[in-house]
Each structure stands twice: as structure tokens, then as C-alpha cells.
Design a protein around this motif. Structure first.
Motif, PDB file in Angstrom:
ATOM      1  N   PHE A   1      10.214  -7.827 -13.296  1.00 24.37           N
ATOM      2  CA  PHE A   1      10.364  -7.055 -14.360  1.00 24.37           C
ATOM      3  C   PHE A   1       9.440  -5.864 -14.408  1.00 24.37           C
ATOM      4  O   PHE A   1       8.552  -5.898 -13.635  1.00 24.37           O
ATOM      5  N   PHE A   2       9.845  -4.903 -15.036  1.00 29.66           N
ATOM      6  CA  PHE A   2       9.007  -3.810 -15.175  1.00 29.66           C
ATOM      7  C   PHE A   2       7.538  -3.901 -16.089  1.00 29.66           C
ATOM      8  O   PHE A   2       7.767  -4.828 -16.976  1.00 29.66           O
ATOM      9  N   SER A   3       6.556  -3.867 -15.364  1.00 30.80           N
ATOM     10  CA  SER A   3       5.269  -4.134 -15.845  1.00 30.80           C
ATOM     11  C   SER A   3       4.204  -2.936 -15.944  1.00 30.80           C
ATOM     12  O   SER A   3       4.209  -2.202 -15.337  1.00 30.80           O
ATOM     13  N   PRO A   4       3.808  -3.029 -17.292  1.00 37.57           N
ATOM     14  CA  PRO A   4       2.809  -1.917 -17.455  1.00 37.57           C
ATOM     15  C   PRO A   4       1.265  -1.973 -16.721  1.00 37.57           C
ATOM     16  O   PRO A   4       0.566  -1.119 -16.686  1.00 37.57           O
ATOM     17  N   ASN A   5       1.492  -3.268 -16.068  1.00 40.68           N
ATOM     18  CA  ASN A   5       0.004  -3.394 -15.266  1.00 40.68           C
ATOM     19  C   ASN A   5       0.039  -2.633 -14.123  1.00 40.68           C
ATOM     20  O   ASN A   5      -0.917  -2.654 -13.244  1.00 40.68           O
ATOM     21  N   LEU A   6       1.468  -1.951 -13.620  1.00 44.03           N
ATOM     22  CA  LEU A   6       1.510  -1.500 -12.319  1.00 44.03           C
ATOM     23  C   LEU A   6       1.566   0.196 -12.716  1.00 44.03           C
ATOM     24  O   LEU A   6       2.019   0.986 -12.077  1.00 44.03           O
ATOM     25  N   ALA A   7       0.692   0.213 -13.701  1.00 49.14           N
ATOM     26  CA  ALA A   7       0.426   1.778 -13.983  1.00 49.14           C
ATOM     27  C   ALA A   7      -0.282   2.534 -13.351  1.00 49.14           C
ATOM     28  O   ALA A   7      -1.269   2.028 -12.757  1.00 49.14           O
ATOM     29  N   ASN A   8      -0.080   3.767 -13.275  1.00 46.55           N
ATOM     30  CA  ASN A   8      -1.241   4.814 -12.857  1.00 46.55           C
ATOM     31  C   ASN A   8      -1.009   6.162 -13.221  1.00 46.55           C
ATOM     32  O   ASN A   8      -0.240   7.051 -12.976  1.00 46.55           O
ATOM     33  N   GLN A   9      -1.683   6.172 -14.771  1.00 52.26           N
ATOM     34  CA  GLN A   9      -1.369   7.463 -15.662  1.00 52.26           C
ATOM     35  C   GLN A   9      -1.675   8.910 -14.861  1.00 52.26           C
ATOM     36  O   GLN A   9      -1.126   9.689 -14.996  1.00 52.26           O
TER      37      GLN A   9
ATOM     38  N   THR B   1      -6.052   1.148 -17.956  1.00 53.91           N
ATOM     39  CA  THR B   1      -6.210   1.976 -19.028  1.00 53.91           C
ATOM     40  C   THR B   1      -6.292   3.259 -17.987  1.00 53.91           C
ATOM     41  O   THR B   1      -6.784   3.052 -16.798  1.00 53.91           O
ATOM     42  N   PRO B   2      -6.270   4.568 -18.715  1.00 54.76           N
ATOM     43  CA  PRO B   2      -6.669   5.661 -17.909  1.00 54.76           C
ATOM     44  C   PRO B   2      -8.102   5.757 -17.135  1.00 54.76           C
ATOM     45  O   PRO B   2      -8.353   6.232 -16.195  1.00 54.76           O
ATOM     46  N   THR B   3      -8.892   4.956 -17.597  1.00 56.67           N
ATOM     47  CA  THR B   3     -10.361   4.778 -17.119  1.00 56.67           C
ATOM     48  C   THR B   3     -10.507   3.375 -16.449  1.00 56.67           C
ATOM     49  O   THR B   3     -11.704   3.435 -15.804  1.00 56.67           O
ATOM     50  N   GLN B   4      -9.754   2.722 -16.391  1.00 53.82           N
ATOM     51  CA  GLN B   4      -9.971   1.204 -16.120  1.00 53.82           C
ATOM     52  C   GLN B   4      -9.119   0.869 -14.780  1.00 53.82           C
ATOM     53  O   GLN B   4      -7.725   0.512 -15.078  1.00 53.82           O
ATOM     54  N   CYS B   5      -9.495   1.395 -13.619  1.00 53.95           N
ATOM     55  CA  CYS B   5      -8.504   1.273 -12.393  1.00 53.95           C
ATOM     56  C   CYS B   5      -9.182   0.522 -11.184  1.00 53.95           C
ATOM     57  O   CYS B   5     -10.296   0.573 -11.096  1.00 53.95           O
TER      58      CYS B   5
ATOM     59  N   ASN C   1     -10.959  -9.441 -12.684  1.00 54.09           N
ATOM     60  CA  ASN C   1     -12.157  -8.396 -12.350  1.00 54.09           C
ATOM     61  C   ASN C   1     -12.118  -7.445 -13.630  1.00 54.09           C
ATOM     62  O   ASN C   1     -11.351  -6.564 -13.798  1.00 54.09           O
ATOM     63  N   GLU C   2     -13.234  -7.618 -14.664  1.00 53.24           N
ATOM     64  CA  GLU C   2     -13.170  -6.705 -16.032  1.00 53.24           C
ATOM     65  C   GLU C   2     -13.363  -5.440 -15.579  1.00 53.24           C
ATOM     66  O   GLU C   2     -13.065  -4.602 -16.480  1.00 53.24           O
ATOM     67  N   VAL C   3     -13.838  -5.028 -14.468  1.00 54.00           N
ATOM     68  CA  VAL C   3     -14.247  -3.698 -14.146  1.00 54.00           C
ATOM     69  C   VAL C   3     -12.732  -2.738 -14.023  1.00 54.00           C
ATOM     70  O   VAL C   3     -12.477  -1.777 -14.315  1.00 54.00           O
ATOM     71  N   THR C   4     -12.090  -3.508 -13.086  1.00 52.55           N
ATOM     72  CA  THR C   4     -10.685  -2.694 -12.658  1.00 52.55           C
ATOM     73  C   THR C   4      -9.322  -3.369 -13.401  1.00 52.55           C
ATOM     74  O   THR C   4      -8.600  -2.747 -13.425  1.00 52.55           O
TER      75      THR C   4
END
Length: 712
Positions: free
Chosen positions: A330-338, A443-447, A548-551
Motif C-alpha cells: 500500500f501507499f504509505s506516508p512513512n515513505l515520504a521525503n518532502q 515530518t519535514p524536520t524528522q528524517c 527511533n524518536e529522532v528519525t
């Protein structure tokens, strides 16, 4: 279609090759078939001579369950003690066997993708093509990598040997009894088989279109791994030629596709608040993005040659197979890279296998000892990767070359004492080229931080052993004791995609050796059969996930594990026309290094099942089935009251199903089934325990199936 030429040539037999042919030659009755197993030792043998827990699901049981639910996950959960409850979806993630992943096979050919386990192997064949299912529990290396929890082997149907052509056509519809709107689907299956002199043939085909699936409130189930609007096709062919009474050649081909093609979109709930995710009709821009999820035309080709009298007292089977798998997720927003304009992604597990195997079976009789020696060579190439539909590479191509030799012996002493012992020596080369891990942003800052990883060829050499003893002292008490090992390098892909070092040699990719201990007994009284087994399995390198709460990424954690449990089965013939089959299973496990319990990706809650079959006449039968899933609450919530990962608490639930059939003419049969008879409103065990987005989907509400079958 297959994209590369066949490059391996070696000697081999698959699980059911020899056994199926022997069964076909001997024409065993249904009652005899229930006492036969072939998967465990790669030969045809009686269950009474196997010192391990075995579950055989016969064709009648498969057909009865097909009348209420066509999904193999549901059938296996109902019939197999130790297998986790049904997920209610197209994915069997979390549906482990005794806390570990089973190897799924069709006639001995692996369907799982252990190098990157996407947990879609159980749904790889339509039930209408299956003659029986054999489940061997506990770690085993008899078929190589991926069987840390045991083996689930689908044995396909055989052509009849009486010469005449036979066939059947079945037509049915499945729909919600809570809210009919848009829920009605249609299923058509057909089969034909026969024999012409030395030539035999079997062809089966099935096509199914689902309507929407609804829960107990009438809402459409959420779409993640969903079955609403799914289109499933399966085409299976088996052709055979008998050179003479001792030499046979068999060819088989299997095509399977099951994809969700829908215009719906999810309304996402929050499991921590008890809110379900459900689907509704939405504008195109809000619909499920990407390609339809599910197997996209997976194919298997197998060629087998059997010689029942190669030498005196020695039989041989050679087996070549090819497989092409493409499972779309399925399409997942967890595979994002804004930063690169990706608001999510959709992955595909691609796997191409080419294998060759040989097994020789030599029988020697001494004065009071019958000895069997099963030995041979296995060779396999498995090329697996997990790219994204948009072209990004999540898991690089893994090229595994494996060669193994094995020896399995069985000694039947004075007809009552069975001793089995075996060894398998396996050598694996796994090659991965240089690659770069994928940058993923919650998120844009959590990569996550992408890393260039230097590729290499990793060598695995493992020798595994097994030994078992069974004493058929008396029908009323037949105890057994066994120890078996399995060598497992499964899900290397998950480790590679989460790499935090720049050299593949520094990633903790070591093989895991599973040690499995089991003790149990079988008892047969006049009208009652009882089976009891307790087990314990340990591994120095199990794999779990930690957030991993950082990434914002779940990363693999390798640590020693211990899993233990027990199972019971009671088969009670109450009267000539009334039979009861009941089971109970319990499993638990820990990360022994940290002394913490394992999550629900591995450990399922307690499970009990019952199947009551009543046959009031030769023409009519009814089956009432019951599933109980118990509580499992091993983890504490965070300070915010929420659970993480696969650690959510599971509350118990009860499900009843009812099926019936009536033979109203020699060639005509009508049937009906009702799933979730009392319209229980519940979250399945996986939905309760998984906190990952989109899994909080309710179970099916009352769903009915009606159909008709014609035989000719």
C-alpha cells in the motif's frame, strides 16, 4: 513473466513430489490420507512414525471452510493449533507459527520471500486447487532458509487414475448481512482432470470479485491490506506422463494474482482512543494512491522426474523449479521525503527463485529393524529486492546462492520404537552491491540520515541437526521427544534498509540458529483422539523493532530470544453422524538479554477453536465453528497513555461461523455459510496490538455466502 534463463542444474525432490505420486499409485482412502504426512522428512510416511507435532487439513475440511470464507489465513487460524489468529486481511504479518515465521510452500516449492519477508506467502494459491495442507511445527532446516517456525505446505490436487474425465464448476456470492449495499461479490471456480493412457492432466481456475467488506456496524473496513473490491485470479495446471510403472514425469504451472482495485479512501482513527479506521467514497484526489496492492501475477513452474526403482530398495526424484514474485504494498506516508517532493511511497517486493533438488530414499530391513536413509542435494538462487514504485531503492538487490547436502535417517525398531536423526550442511553466499540507504521523513524536520554502504559477498556456513524419538507403546499413550535446529537468515532486507554503518560487513547480518525442543504424546481411545505438545525454542539472534524518536523510523534490534508454549487437540466422535474437533494453544516469548516480552509481531494471544460437524443424512451436513482469542497484556503504556510498536493490549473476543451443504441431486450441491454468526463487534488481535498507522481495522460483521456446485 520469467525474465532470466534457468542457470541451475542439480538433483532434487520436493516435499510432496514423491509422496503425491506414491499416494496416486496406491490410491489411499480419505481415512488413510489423514494418517499420512510427507513434508517433515521429504518422504511418504505415516504420522504415527513422526516424533513431532503435525496438523493435516484434508480436502473436506478445506471445502467446508471455503463455504464461509475463501481466505487461507482464516482456514489455517481455525484448524492449526499454534498458528496466530486470522488477520482479516490479505497480509499474514503477525500470523506466526509458535512465535516464528513459517515457510509457505506449494508442493514443496517455497512461496515465502524470506530475504525480505513481506508476509504475503500464505495467500499464494486458491483453496480450490488444494488437496490437503500439511503443517509441520517447530524450527527445521530440512528445506533451508525461512522455516524458523515450521512448514506450511499446500499439496495440490492430483488427477484421478481411472481414466475418465471428471470436473466440477462452483458459483457463489458473498455479501454483508449487516448492510447489503455494494457488498455482494461473485466467485467462480472450475476444475477438470483425467487420464488418457500414460498421460494425466489437472486444470483448475478461479476468479473472484469482492464487494466492499463491512464490520458489525455496517461500515466499510479500512483499506490497508484490505479485501474490499479485491479481484483474485488463480490458474493452476498439472500434467503427468508415466513412462512405465516406475518412472514418471510431472509438470505444473501456477499463476496467482490478488489486487485491491477500489475508489474508496480511509477515514483514519486512533487505536489508543478505540477509534477504528474505516473507508468511504471520496473524490479521486483522496482515494488510495498508487498501484493496486497485492500479488501482481505471481508465477511458479515446476518439473519433476521420479524413479521408484533407481536401484534395489532406492527411489529418486529430480525437481527443477522457477518462480517470479511481485508483491505490491500500500501507499504509505512513512515513505515520504518532502525535500525531494515525495509525500509518501509504495514499495514492491520482487523475488526470482531458481532451484534444483534431488532426494534419494533407500530402505533396508534388518532382523527387527526397518531403516530408511533419505539423502540428497539442494541448490537455490534467490534474487530479492524492494524498490519503490517511484524508482527509489529501499532495499537493494540481494543475490543469494545456496547449496546444501542432507542426510535424514529413520529407524523403526520392533515396530514400536521410532528413532529419527538427521544433519544438513548448507553453504550460502549473499551478494549485495554498493548502495545508499533511503532518506525517509516522518515530518519535514524528522528524517533518517542516508548512508552510503559498501557492498560485499557474505558467506554463511551452517550445519544443523535433528533427532527425535517416538514410542508407540500403546494406542492409548504414544509419547515423543524431539530436538531440531533451523538456520535462518530471513529478512536481511530489513537490516540493510535500516543500516547505520557504511560497510555491509558491519551490519549485524549473522544467521540465526534456532534450537527447538518439543515433548508430547498422542492418545487414541475408542472414539477420542488426544494430542498434547509442549515446546521451547531459543535463538541467539532474533530480530525485533525499536522506534527511533529522532528519525521517526522503526529500526531492527537483534537480541537473543526464548519462546515457549503448549498445544492440545481433542478429536471426539460423539456418534456416527456427530463429530467434535477442539484445540487450545498458548505461546509466550521474551528478549532474554533485556528480559522483556516480545511483541505481537511474534507472539499471539491464547487461542481456542472448536468445530462441531453434524451429518443428519447422507445428503446434508452442518458445521458450527468457534474461535476464541484471549487476552494478552504484557506492556505498559507511555506517560501519554499510548502504546508503541506492536505492544498494544489485546482484549478477548469470540467468533462463531456456520456452514451447511445439501446434495439435492447426484451431481448438484447447494451450500451456504455465515461468518461471525452473532455479529460480534471487535478488533482482531493484530488490530488491537499494532499501533502502526492504518492497522486499527474492525473485524468482519455477519457475512453470508451462498452457492452451488455441479460435478460431471
Amino acid at each position: 513473466m520469467f525474465k532470466t534463463s534457468f542457470t541451475l542444474l542439480a538433483l532434487a525432490i520436493s516435499t510432496a513430489t514423491f509422496a503425491d505420486e506414491v499416494i496416486n499409485k496406491k490410491q489411499l482412502t480419505d481415512a488413510q490420507m489423514e494418517r499420512v504426512v510427507v513434508s517433515g522428512s521429504r518422504i511418504f510416511e505415516s504420522i504415527d512414525e513422526v516424533p513431532a507435532s503435525i496438523t493435516i487439513i484434508n480436502q473436506q475440511q478445506i471445502e467446508e471452510h471455503l463455504k464461509v470464507n475463501p481466505e487461507l489465513q482464516s482456514l489455517l487460524a481455525q484448524m492449526v493449533p499454534g498458528l496466530a489468529p486470522d488477520t482479516g486481511s490479505s497480509s499474514n504479518t503477525g500470523q506466526t507459527l509458535r512465535g516464528r515465521a513459517p515457510l509457505i510452500m506449494i508442493d514443496g516449492v517455497p512461496q515465502s520471500t524470506p530475504l525480505r519477508n513481506g508476509s504475503l506467502g500464505i495467500k499464494s494459491l486458491d483453496p480450490s486447487a488444494i488437496g490437503r495442507i500439511e503443517v509441520i511445527k517447530g524450527a527445521t532446516s530440512i528445506y533451508g532458509n525461512g522455516a524458523s517456525g515450521g512448514i506450511i505446505n499446500y499439496i495440490t490436487k492430483q488427477a484421478k487414475s481411472d481414466g475418465k474425465t471428471e470436473g466440477e464448476i462452483s458459483l457463489s456470492s458473498r455479501f454483508s448481512a449487516v448492510k447489503l449495499e455494494e457488498s455482494a461479490g461473485a466467485r467462480l471456480s472450475a476444475a477438470i482432470n483425467g487420464r488418457a493412457d500414460k498421460f494425466s492432466y489437472l486444470v483448475t481456475a478461479s476468479y473472484e470479485e469482492n464487494g466492499v467488506q463491512r464490520d458489525a456496524k455496517g461500515d466499510i473496513l479500512g483499506l490497508q491490506y484490505g479485501l474490499s473490491d479485491a479481484v483474485t485470479q488463480n490458474y493452476f495446471t498439472k500434467l503427468g506422463y508415466d513412462f512405465d510403472d516406475e518412472k514418471q514425469l510431472q509438470f505444473s504451472y501456477n499463476y496467482f494474482s490478488s489486487q485491491q482495485k477500489t475508489d474508496l479512501g480511509d477515514v483514519v482513527g486512533d487505536m489508543s482512543l478505540g477509534e477504528k479506521t474505516y473507508a468511504i467514497h471520496v473524490p479521486p484526489e483522496l482515494q488510495k494512491q498508487g498501484k493496486p496492492q497485492g500479488p501482481e501475477g505471481n508465477e511458479n513452474i515446476t518439473l519433476k522426474y521420479t524413479d521408484y526403482a533407481l536401484f534395489e530398495n532406492t527411489q529418486m526424484t529430480l525437481d527443477l523449479y522457477m518462480q517470479d514474485i511481485e508483491n505490491v504494498f500500500f501507499f504509505s506516508p512513512n515513505l515520504a521525503n518532502q525535500g525531494e517532493n515525495y509525500d509518501g511511497g509504495q514499495s514492491i517486493i520482487r523475488s526470482e527463485k531458481k532451484g534444483a533438488r534431488a532426494t534419494f530414499n533407500t530402505q533396508i530391513d534388518f532382523d527387527s529393524i526397518e531403516a530408511s536413509f533419505i539423502y540428497g542435494i539442494d541448490a537455490l538462487t534467490d534474487v530479492t529486492s524492494q524498490p519503490l514504485v517511484d524508482g527509489r531503492i529501499w532495499v537493494p538487490e540481494m543475490d543469494m546462492q545456496s547449496v546444501a547436502g542432507f542426510l535424514q535417517t529413520k529407524w523403526v525398531i520392533a515396530d514400536d520404537l521410532i528413532v529419527k536423526a538427521g544433519v544438513r550442511k548448507e553453504s550460502i553466499d549473499l551478494t549485495v552491491d554498493d548502495y545508499r540507504t533511503l532518506k525517509l521523513c516522518k515530518t519535514p524536520t524528522q528524517c533518517s540520515v542516508p548512508i552510503n554502504v559498501k557492498g560485499d559477498t557474505i558467506d554463511y556456513d551452517a550445519t544443523t541437526y535433528n533427532i527425535g524419538i517416538k514410542y508407540n507403546l500403546d494406542e492409548k499413550f504414544s509419547p515423543f521427544l524431539s530436538y531440531s535446529q533451523g538456520s535462518d537468515i530471513s529478512d536481511i532486507g530489513r537490516l540493510l534498509r535500516a543500516a547505520t554503518v557504511n560497510d555491509i560487513g558491519q551490519i549485524q547480518t549473522e544467521a540465526s540458529i534456532i534450537d527447538n525442543y518439543e515433548i508430547g504424546f498422542n492418545s487414541q481411545f475408542d472414539n477420542v483422539r488426544i494430542e498434547v505438545a509442549a515446546y521451547r525454542s531459543t535463538s541467539e539472534l532474533g530480530t525485533t523493532n525499536k522506534f527511533n524518536e529522532v528519525t521517526g523510523v522503526y529500526e531492527p534490534v537483534r537480541a537473543p530470544q526464548e519462546i515457549w508454549g503448549y498445544e492440545t487437540l481433542v478429536d471426539y466422535t460423539i456418534s456416527a453422524n456427530l463429530k467434535l474437533l477442539a484445540t487450545y494453544s498458548y505461546v509466550e516469548g521474551k528478549n532474554t538479554e533485556a528480559d522483556v516480552y516480545l511483541g505481537s509481531k511474534q507472539i499471539s494471544p491464547p487461542k481456542a477453536t472448536a468445530n462441531l460437524n453434524w451429518r443428519p443424512s447422507e445428503a446434508m451436513s452442518l458445521t458450527l465453528s468457534y474461535l476464541y482469542v484471549g487476552d494478552r497484556k504484557r506492556f505498559a503504556a507511555n506517560d501519554d497513555g499510548k502504546y508503541v510498536g506492536d505492544q498494544g493490549p489485546v482484549e478477548s473476543y469470540n467468533i462463531f461461523n456456520l456452514t451447511g451443504q445439501y446434495q439435492f441431486a447426484d451431481n448438484w450441491q447447494g451450500f451456504a455459510g455465515i461468518e461471525n454468526l452473532f455479529n460480534e463487534d471487535y478488533f482482531p488481535a493484530r488490530a488491537q496490538s499494532y499501533t502502526f498507522g492504518g492497522y486499527n481495522i474492525k473485524g468482519l460483521g455477519t457475512t453470508a455466502t451462498v452457492g452451488v456446485k455441479y460435478k460431471f
